[in-house]
Design a protein around this motif. Structure first.
Motif, PDB file in Angstrom:
ATOM      1  N   ILE A 163       0.809  -1.264   0.027  1.00  0.00           N
ATOM      2  CA  ILE A 163       0.113  -0.116   0.032  1.00  0.00           C
ATOM      3  C   ILE A 163       0.938   1.327   0.001  1.00  0.00           C
ATOM      4  O   ILE A 163       0.655   2.011  -0.709  1.00  0.00           O
ATOM      5  CB  ILE A 163      -1.084  -0.034   1.148  1.00  0.00           C
ATOM      6  CG1 ILE A 163      -2.112  -0.930   1.077  1.00  0.00           C
ATOM      7  CG2 ILE A 163      -1.791   1.336   1.361  1.00  0.00           C
ATOM      8  CD1 ILE A 163      -2.868  -1.234   2.281  1.00  0.00           C
ATOM      9  N   ALA A 164       1.946   1.165   1.017  1.00  0.00           N
ATOM     10  CA  ALA A 164       2.839   2.394   0.962  1.00  0.00           C
ATOM     11  C   ALA A 164       3.576   2.305  -0.372  1.00  0.00           C
ATOM     12  O   ALA A 164       3.642   3.776  -0.985  1.00  0.00           O
ATOM     13  CB  ALA A 164       3.754   2.436   2.002  1.00  0.00           C
ATOM     14  N   ALA A 165       3.933   1.308  -1.135  1.00  0.00           N
ATOM     15  CA  ALA A 165       4.700   1.369  -2.184  1.00  0.00           C
ATOM     16  C   ALA A 165       3.944   1.997  -3.303  1.00  0.00           C
ATOM     17  O   ALA A 165       4.433   2.486  -4.305  1.00  0.00           O
ATOM     18  CB  ALA A 165       5.212   0.183  -2.324  1.00  0.00           C
ATOM     19  N   ALA A 166       2.615   1.784  -3.315  1.00  0.00           N
ATOM     20  CA  ALA A 166       1.506   2.080  -4.480  1.00  0.00           C
ATOM     21  C   ALA A 166       1.634   3.758  -4.396  1.00  0.00           C
ATOM     22  O   ALA A 166       1.454   4.211  -5.363  1.00  0.00           O
ATOM     23  CB  ALA A 166       0.423   1.524  -4.086  1.00  0.00           C
ATOM     24  N   GLY A 167       1.654   4.279  -3.123  1.00  0.00           N
ATOM     25  CA  GLY A 167       1.723   5.656  -2.944  1.00  0.00           C
ATOM     26  C   GLY A 167       2.935   6.317  -3.728  1.00  0.00           C
ATOM     27  O   GLY A 167       2.656   7.264  -4.423  1.00  0.00           O
ATOM     28  N   VAL A 168       4.025   5.555  -3.416  1.00  0.00           N
ATOM     29  CA  VAL A 168       5.392   6.103  -4.057  1.00  0.00           C
ATOM     30  C   VAL A 168       5.274   5.975  -5.589  1.00  0.00           C
ATOM     31  O   VAL A 168       5.766   6.880  -6.245  1.00  0.00           O
ATOM     32  CB  VAL A 168       6.428   5.287  -3.339  1.00  0.00           C
ATOM     33  CG1 VAL A 168       7.900   5.715  -4.131  1.00  0.00           C
ATOM     34  CG2 VAL A 168       6.489   5.289  -1.981  1.00  0.00           C
ATOM     35  N   LEU A 169       4.711   5.026  -6.116  1.00  0.00           N
ATOM     36  CA  LEU A 169       4.575   4.438  -7.273  1.00  0.00           C
ATOM     37  C   LEU A 169       3.621   5.434  -8.201  1.00  0.00           C
ATOM     38  O   LEU A 169       3.827   6.049  -9.484  1.00  0.00           O
ATOM     39  CB  LEU A 169       4.542   3.139  -7.825  1.00  0.00           C
ATOM     40  CG  LEU A 169       5.528   2.099  -7.298  1.00  0.00           C
ATOM     41  CD1 LEU A 169       4.892   0.789  -7.486  1.00  0.00           C
ATOM     42  CD2 LEU A 169       6.960   2.260  -8.215  1.00  0.00           C
ATOM     43  N   GLY A 170       2.463   5.987  -7.245  1.00  0.00           N
ATOM     44  CA  GLY A 170       1.666   6.719  -7.744  1.00  0.00           C
ATOM     45  C   GLY A 170       2.094   8.276  -7.853  1.00  0.00           C
ATOM     46  O   GLY A 170       1.953   9.000  -8.824  1.00  0.00           O
ATOM     47  N   ALA A 171       2.882   8.650  -6.990  1.00  0.00           N
ATOM     48  CA  ALA A 171       3.617   9.842  -7.079  1.00  0.00           C
ATOM     49  C   ALA A 171       4.348   9.645  -8.388  1.00  0.00           C
ATOM     50  O   ALA A 171       4.723  10.846  -9.272  1.00  0.00           O
ATOM     51  CB  ALA A 171       4.264  10.209  -6.035  1.00  0.00           C
ATOM     52  N   LEU A 172       5.385   8.997  -8.399  1.00  0.00           N
ATOM     53  CA  LEU A 172       6.288   8.799  -9.761  1.00  0.00           C
ATOM     54  C   LEU A 172       5.721   8.814 -11.094  1.00  0.00           C
ATOM     55  O   LEU A 172       5.997   9.388 -11.989  1.00  0.00           O
ATOM     56  CB  LEU A 172       7.119   7.610  -9.693  1.00  0.00           C
ATOM     57  CG  LEU A 172       8.305   7.508  -8.356  1.00  0.00           C
ATOM     58  CD1 LEU A 172       8.769   6.176  -8.409  1.00  0.00           C
ATOM     59  CD2 LEU A 172       9.114   8.751  -8.464  1.00  0.00           C
ATOM     60  N   ILE A 173       4.512   8.083 -11.303  1.00  0.00           N
ATOM     61  CA  ILE A 173       3.784   7.956 -12.610  1.00  0.00           C
ATOM     62  C   ILE A 173       3.108   9.176 -12.743  1.00  0.00           C
ATOM     63  O   ILE A 173       2.757   9.691 -13.937  1.00  0.00           O
ATOM     64  CB  ILE A 173       2.864   6.839 -12.432  1.00  0.00           C
ATOM     65  CG1 ILE A 173       2.544   6.362 -14.214  1.00  0.00           C
ATOM     66  CG2 ILE A 173       1.671   6.911 -11.683  1.00  0.00           C
ATOM     67  CD1 ILE A 173       3.606   6.078 -14.944  1.00  0.00           C
ATOM     68  N   SER A 174       2.544  10.152 -11.722  1.00  0.00           N
ATOM     69  CA  SER A 174       2.038  11.347 -11.903  1.00  0.00           C
ATOM     70  C   SER A 174       2.798  12.639 -12.331  1.00  0.00           C
ATOM     71  O   SER A 174       2.235  13.214 -12.809  1.00  0.00           O
ATOM     72  CB  SER A 174       1.504  11.779 -10.616  1.00  0.00           C
ATOM     73  OG  SER A 174       2.273  12.190  -9.559  1.00  0.00           O
ATOM     74  N   ILE A 175       4.144  12.264 -12.328  1.00  0.00           N
ATOM     75  CA  ILE A 175       5.265  13.273 -12.653  1.00  0.00           C
ATOM     76  C   ILE A 175       5.073  13.669 -14.341  1.00  0.00           C
ATOM     77  O   ILE A 175       4.975  14.693 -14.820  1.00  0.00           O
ATOM     78  CB  ILE A 175       6.461  13.072 -12.130  1.00  0.00           C
ATOM     79  CG1 ILE A 175       6.615  12.991 -10.531  1.00  0.00           C
ATOM     80  CG2 ILE A 175       7.414  14.201 -12.682  1.00  0.00           C
ATOM     81  CD1 ILE A 175       7.863  12.943 -10.030  1.00  0.00           C
ATOM     82  N   PRO A 176       5.353  12.571 -15.073  1.00  0.00           N
ATOM     83  CA  PRO A 176       5.340  12.681 -16.516  1.00  0.00           C
ATOM     84  C   PRO A 176       3.675  12.959 -16.962  1.00  0.00           C
ATOM     85  O   PRO A 176       3.810  13.802 -18.014  1.00  0.00           O
ATOM     86  CB  PRO A 176       5.782  11.352 -17.027  1.00  0.00           C
ATOM     87  CG  PRO A 176       5.753  10.279 -16.152  1.00  0.00           C
ATOM     88  CD  PRO A 176       5.791  10.952 -14.871  1.00  0.00           C
ATOM     89  N   VAL A 177       2.906  12.498 -16.350  1.00  0.00           N
ATOM     90  CA  VAL A 177       1.391  12.719 -16.570  1.00  0.00           C
ATOM     91  C   VAL A 177       1.137  14.147 -16.525  1.00  0.00           C
ATOM     92  O   VAL A 177       0.349  14.851 -17.203  1.00  0.00           O
ATOM     93  CB  VAL A 177       0.363  11.974 -15.637  1.00  0.00           C
ATOM     94  CG1 VAL A 177      -1.093  12.431 -16.144  1.00  0.00           C
ATOM     95  CG2 VAL A 177       0.568  10.315 -16.037  1.00  0.00           C
TER      96      VAL A 177
END
Length: 342
Positions: free
Chosen positions: A97-111
């Motif tokens: 769950i915590a890792a999903a938040g980190v990955l969500g932040a990372l994928i949102s940058i190029p978006v």
């Protein structure tokens, strides 16, 4: 004018009373596994997760002016990251769950870099297109069930807790904790210098820019942080459901339309609005659930009436009539028992 006759404060009596009542309510809610049934805890857990999504969407649209109709992209992304990291990566669900938040932040940058080139309605449409790209992409991943979806293996579910009752309680506590974390984080953020800049942008973007506020950077931070939290909430949602599919994970109706309804009827641009809107939404849903599609029509009628009669939402009417502010963000200047917000 004698300055000693005035005092400046952010708090108020109503806010202090609300804080005490909230603390008592939290203690009661934390003890819910002792007095509530499984169905009640599931319903309250769902309410807390919707409150989290509504608060995050309100931060973007109500304060940053980023009206997104594609936040289901990060709900679904977070859900799929939970399944991928636990089934394929071997991580414990709580770590995932915590890792999903980190990955969500990372994928949102190029978006964000891509869709921030758009304005107004084009931005809203762009967020929906991004969500559809996410949905179609995850539908192609056969290891996660492809278009038909996948269920969380029993072994992973049991890794949360040994007994079913304890798993139900843990799932409930996670949802409650997420709501408290999101509301508190948004409140503290809006009271910070970045929050002050965001409020200035909301009130007058041109004037804020002329005062040296970096508008693009401020909105970018809000978008990335909101996406991270939304991905974590998405992971929690599908940890409760134990099954995921592209259509369910990236449902614009469930994760964006209902959330927008909650914020609009509660009061956009306020912290209290999503709380009231969530309570109203669930009250209507539980009352009208047996009406089938008529239930959706009633929701639409309620939204239209509120927008016409109370454009600032239910909380906007209460605040203007009684001068209440349960989550004080601005300063208040007090003089001889009277107060005027600054």
């Amino acid at each position: 004018m004698n300055l000693q006759d005035y005092s400046v404060s952010r708090s108020s009596k109503a806010a202090r009373v609300a804080a005490i009542l909230t603390a008592i309510a939290l203690l009661v809610l934390i003890a819910a596994p002792l007095w509530a049934g499984r169905a009640d805890m599931r319903l309250m857990g769902e309410l807390f997760l919707y409150l989290s999504l509504a608060t995050l969407w309100n931060l973007m649209a109500g304060y940053a002016g980023l009206v997104s109709v594609g936040q289901q992209a990060y709900v679904g992304f977070g859900g799929y990251m939970l399944f991928a990291l636990t089934m394929l990566g071997g991580l414990h669900p709580l770590v995932a769950i915590a890792a999903a938040g980190v990955l969500g932040a990372l994928i949102s940058i190029p978006v964000a870099v891509l869709i921030f080139r758009l304005r107004g309605a084009y931005f809203a449409i762009g967020t929906w297109v991004i969500a559809e790209v996410f949905r179609l992409s995850f539908a192609q991943i056969s290891a996660l069930g492809g278009g038909s979806g996948s269920s969380l293996p029993v072994a992973i579910v049991k890794s949360l807790a040994s007994g079913r009752s304890m798993r139900e309680a843990l799932s409930y506590w996670l949802a409650l904790g997420a709501a408290v974390l999101v509301v508190t984080a948004v409140y503290l953020f809006l009271r910070s210098r970045q929050g002050l800049a965001l409020t200035a942008i909301r009130d007058n973007e041109l004037a804020a820019g002329s005062l040296g506020i970096d508008i693009w950077r401020t909105k970018f931070i809000v978008y990335v942080v909101t996406s991270a939290f939304t991905a974590m909430i998405g992971a929690l949602i599908f940890l409760q459901k134990l099954r995921i599919s592209p259509d369910a994970a990236f449902s614009v109706n469930d994760w964006t339309a209902f959330v927008i309804f909650i914020v609009v009827i509660g009061g956009i641009g306020t912290i209290e609005g999503p709380i009231i809107g969530t309570l109203v939404f669930f009250a209507l849903r539980e009352t009208l659930a047996d009406l089938g599609t008529t239930y959706l029509i009633v929701l639409g009628v309620v939204a239209i009436v509120v927008m016409l009669k109370a454009p600032k939402g239910i909380w906007g009417v209460i605040r203007s009539r009684y001068d209440l502010q349960l989550f004080p963000l601005g300063y208040r200047v007090k003089h001889i028992g009277q107060s005027k917000e600054n």
